[in-house]
Design an enzyme around this catalytic site. Structure first.
Site, PDB file in Angstrom:
ATOM      1  N   GLN A 140     -82.815  14.603  76.927  1.00  0.00           N
ATOM      2  CA  GLN A 140     -83.886  14.711  76.853  1.00  0.00           C
ATOM      3  C   GLN A 140     -84.882  15.482  78.109  1.00  0.00           C
ATOM      4  O   GLN A 140     -85.793  16.509  77.704  1.00  0.00           O
ATOM      5  CB  GLN A 140     -84.825  13.219  76.644  1.00  0.00           C
ATOM      6  CG  GLN A 140     -84.090  12.248  75.643  1.00  0.00           C
ATOM      7  CD  GLN A 140     -84.921  11.029  75.989  1.00  0.00           C
ATOM      8  OE1 GLN A 140     -85.956  10.835  76.047  1.00  0.00           O
ATOM      9  NE2 GLN A 140     -83.976  10.109  75.913  1.00  0.00           N
ATOM     10  N   VAL A 169     -91.519  17.578  71.707  1.00  0.00           N
ATOM     11  CA  VAL A 169     -90.514  17.027  72.279  1.00  0.00           C
ATOM     12  C   VAL A 169     -90.950  16.000  72.801  1.00  0.00           C
ATOM     13  O   VAL A 169     -92.161  15.949  73.541  1.00  0.00           O
ATOM     14  CB  VAL A 169     -89.625  17.741  73.107  1.00  0.00           C
ATOM     15  CG1 VAL A 169     -88.697  18.840  72.690  1.00  0.00           C
ATOM     16  CG2 VAL A 169     -90.498  18.442  74.440  1.00  0.00           C
ATOM     17  N   HIS A 177     -84.690   7.900  70.155  1.00  0.00           N
ATOM     18  CA  HIS A 177     -83.448   8.187  70.027  1.00  0.00           C
ATOM     19  C   HIS A 177     -82.457   7.789  71.061  1.00  0.00           C
ATOM     20  O   HIS A 177     -81.363   7.632  71.065  1.00  0.00           O
ATOM     21  CB  HIS A 177     -83.250   9.845  69.764  1.00  0.00           C
ATOM     22  CG  HIS A 177     -83.576  10.076  68.549  1.00  0.00           C
ATOM     23  ND1 HIS A 177     -83.075  10.139  67.470  1.00  0.00           N
ATOM     24  CD2 HIS A 177     -85.028  10.892  68.298  1.00  0.00           C
ATOM     25  CE1 HIS A 177     -83.770  10.907  66.321  1.00  0.00           C
ATOM     26  NE2 HIS A 177     -84.756  10.963  66.770  1.00  0.00           N
ATOM     27  N   ASP A 184     -82.862  11.423  62.693  1.00  0.00           N
ATOM     28  CA  ASP A 184     -83.632  12.218  61.982  1.00  0.00           C
ATOM     29  C   ASP A 184     -82.786  12.811  60.757  1.00  0.00           C
ATOM     30  O   ASP A 184     -81.823  13.492  61.221  1.00  0.00           O
ATOM     31  CB  ASP A 184     -84.106  13.495  62.939  1.00  0.00           C
ATOM     32  CG  ASP A 184     -85.063  12.858  63.919  1.00  0.00           C
ATOM     33  OD1 ASP A 184     -85.411  11.978  63.642  1.00  0.00           O
ATOM     34  OD2 ASP A 184     -85.118  13.628  65.149  1.00  0.00           O
ATOM     35  N   GLU A 230     -93.746  11.471  61.274  1.00  0.00           N
ATOM     36  CA  GLU A 230     -92.687  12.078  61.173  1.00  0.00           C
ATOM     37  C   GLU A 230     -91.764  11.248  59.939  1.00  0.00           C
ATOM     38  O   GLU A 230     -90.978  10.518  60.075  1.00  0.00           O
ATOM     39  CB  GLU A 230     -91.810  11.795  62.236  1.00  0.00           C
ATOM     40  CG  GLU A 230     -92.430  12.710  63.673  1.00  0.00           C
ATOM     41  CD  GLU A 230     -91.311  12.574  64.856  1.00  0.00           C
ATOM     42  OE1 GLU A 230     -90.320  12.113  64.817  1.00  0.00           O
ATOM     43  OE2 GLU A 230     -91.925  13.144  65.797  1.00  0.00           O
ATOM     44  N   HIS A 233     -87.840  10.627  60.252  1.00  0.00           N
ATOM     45  CA  HIS A 233     -87.314   9.762  61.421  1.00  0.00           C
ATOM     46  C   HIS A 233     -87.302   8.287  60.871  1.00  0.00           C
ATOM     47  O   HIS A 233     -88.321   7.585  60.590  1.00  0.00           O
ATOM     48  CB  HIS A 233     -88.453   9.726  62.460  1.00  0.00           C
ATOM     49  CG  HIS A 233     -88.049   9.187  63.650  1.00  0.00           C
ATOM     50  ND1 HIS A 233     -87.658   9.631  64.865  1.00  0.00           N
ATOM     51  CD2 HIS A 233     -87.976   7.716  64.057  1.00  0.00           C
ATOM     52  CE1 HIS A 233     -87.268   8.669  66.025  1.00  0.00           C
ATOM     53  NE2 HIS A 233     -87.554   7.407  65.344  1.00  0.00           N
TER      54      HIS A 233
END
Length: 289
Positions: A140, A169, A177, A184, A230, A233
């Protein structure tokens, strides 16, 4: 005599023309009134229908099975509920037998559930591509810094680049995650804002909760989640919680709020190990560790 006849004829056509014009005006007015009435009726019907739907939703929620006696509930991860750099989920498992998920990892319970869901989709002639699964804190940080570097190279200030990076991001530690329970998905290998309109998206909307997955950030719950929509997701929360949320149209934030209210002794817990997870606060500067 001829002049009189011509005059009379002219007057006749004038009156006839005026009468026709008046008739047209009346017809136009009637049509306009009908249209206005139809539009007004449509607007009234829309608001009454929406009000009725809201009342039905509230009634259904009030009549739902209460969450009393709940022992644990899934944790929420976000900008105000960040994970520490040291957090790594237990028993990370590769998505075996799934070519489109090669190299991707999930926590074992989520991986097992995803495999079952994958096989069920395949039996119906469908497949999806796993675009993202477990993401470590270090990854990340790498993604976040890469975006900032790209925008600063374009002439943005550090703050502007940071703000711009957060549009695509998550801040390190604020990404679901990292839990190892989020995936995703895509039908074509690209991020799809219209994923729910694909055959795969429609299938998942009907069946994902049967395997313990929910659509984490639905378009109609952005106010509750505090996150942009999203549709690609999915988050594993367990079959019981997922089916409950779908049945009563709840996002995770709403489910957790009800759990805290109706079962105050329930704790944030890892659903696989059944061991309580302490709420870890974000340590300033740890994103560079």
């Amino acid at each position: 005599m001829r002049l009189a006849k011509r005059y009379a004829k002219k007057q006749y056509y004038t009156r006839r023309g005026n009468a026709a014009a008046e008739k047209r005006e009346k017809i136009i007015k009637i049509i306009a009134l009908v249209l206005v009435a139809a539009i007004a009726a449509g607007i009234a019907w829309f608001y009454l229908s929406r009000e009725r739907e809201e009342q039905e939703a509230v009634a259904a929620l009030n009549e739902r099975h209460k969450l009393t006696g709940l022992a644990y509930y899934p944790r929420k991860v976000g900008i105000n509920d960040r994970l520490d750099a040291a957090y790594v989920p237990k028993e990370l498992t590769y998505l075996y037998r799934i070519p489109e998920g090669t190299g991707m990892q999930l926590r074992k319970d989520a991986a097992d559930a995803y495999t079952l869901m994958h096989d069920a989709m395949a039996a119906d002639g469908l497949s999806v591509i796993v675009m993202d699964a477990y993401v470590s804190y270090a990854d990340q940080v790498g993604r976040y810094n890469a975006q900032i570097a790209m925008y600063t190279a374009q002439g943005m200030s550090q703050q502007q680049a940071s703000d711009k990076a957060l549009e695509t991001v998550e801040l390190p530690g604020a990404n679901e995650h990292q839990l190892g329970t989020a995936v995703d998905l895509s039908s074509n290998g690209k991020q799809q804002t219209l994923f729910l309109e694909t055959d795969q998206g429609k299938w998942l909307r009907r069946h994902a909760h049967e395997y313990g997955f929910i659509f984490r950030y639905p378009a109609d719950k952005t106010e509750e989640t505090g996150h942009s929509a999203e549709p690609w997701h999915l988050r594993y929360v367990g079959v019981d919680a997922a089916q409950y949320m779908v049945k009563y149209d709840l996002c995770l934030e709403e489910y957790i709020a009800l759990a805290k209210k109706e079962s105050p002794k329930a704790v944030i817990e890892d659903q696989y190990t059944k061991k309580p997870i302490a709420v870890i606060t974000y340590v300033s500067g740890s994103d560079s560790d």
